[in-house]
Design a protein around this motif. Structure first.
Motif: not given
Length: 231
Positions: A53, A57, A72, A76, A187, A209, A213-214, A217
């Motif tokens: 993360e 980020s 993200n 997350s 990343s 995100g 993506v969340a 990660t």
């Protein structure tokens, strides 16, 4: 699009692998310097599983993609509570310690409220970022002090004077370096892949995100929590 998906998936894989190497190397490195396993668990493992993360980020911020970076982080955290804890509890019921209920959970809620208040004006300033960073440093320092005190008491009761060695520090430092390298590369691929996917699907980077993506990660936390609940 197929190439973009491939790079995105490879990016997630590199993030997971990099986090694993980082946690393993840092844990052993800390052990070689006499740091207790409890303190390592409270710091190295916790931050190591959040390294994807952080990497994504930071990369997104450098690229000027604030929606992806913010989405993200928020996504997350939602995934950590609803998805990861949910999966772990499905595997086996979780025992929650009193310390978590009295201290850590209220702090988590307070941090979320603070973030909400900071975001009301539509941005997170550098000053607000510094405040958040000071908060995590303070929290980590308190955890380390608590962990050292508890470990010292346990060793005194067991008659143990020092912690066991964690292995050759050079090899462990190499694991940390390789892990960090994989995180940076992963990343970069994941962010670029996410942007391309968002463009192709016609959705905002914030939505990507918050979701894809969340979850991607959060893979290290998913693996760690599920395995821990099984054990």
């Amino acid at each position: 699009m197929p190439l973009t998906l491939f790079l995105f998936i490879v990016g997630v894989g590199l993030l997971v692998g990099g986090a694993e190497l980082l946690v393993r190397g840092a844990s052993r490195l800390a052990g070689s310097f006499g740091v207790s396993p409890l303190v390592v668990g409270l710091t190295v493992v916790a931050f190591g599983t959040s390294a994807p993360e952080l990497a994504v980020s930071v990369q997104a911020s450098f690229d000027g993609r604030s929606d992806l970076a913010f989405g993200n982080v928020v996504g997350s955290n939602i995934a950590n509570i609803l998805l990861i804890l949910g999966l772990a509890a499905v595997v086996t019921p979780l025992v929650v310690s009193r310390q978590l209920v009295r201290l850590d959970v209220p702090l988590m809620i307070a941090a979320s409220v603070l973030l909400y208040l900071m975001a009301l004006d539509g941005s997170i300033s550098r000053v607000e970022g510094i405040v958040l960073f000071i908060g995590v440093v303070t929290y980590t320092t308190l955890l380390i002090r608590y962990g050292r005190r508890e470990t010292a008491l346990a060793r005194a009761e067991a008659g143990i004077e020092s912690a066991p060695p964690g292995g050759p520090w050079v090899a462990n430092a190499a694991l940390v370096a390789v892990g960090l390298g994989l995180l940076v590369l992963g990343s970069w691929w994941l962010v670029n892949g996410a942007v391309a996917i968002a463009t192709a699907l016609g959705v905002s980077e914030l939505i990507i995100g918050l979701t894809v993506v969340a979850v991607g990660t959060s893979m290290p936390e998913i693996a760690t929590s599920v395995l821990a609940s099984i054990r």
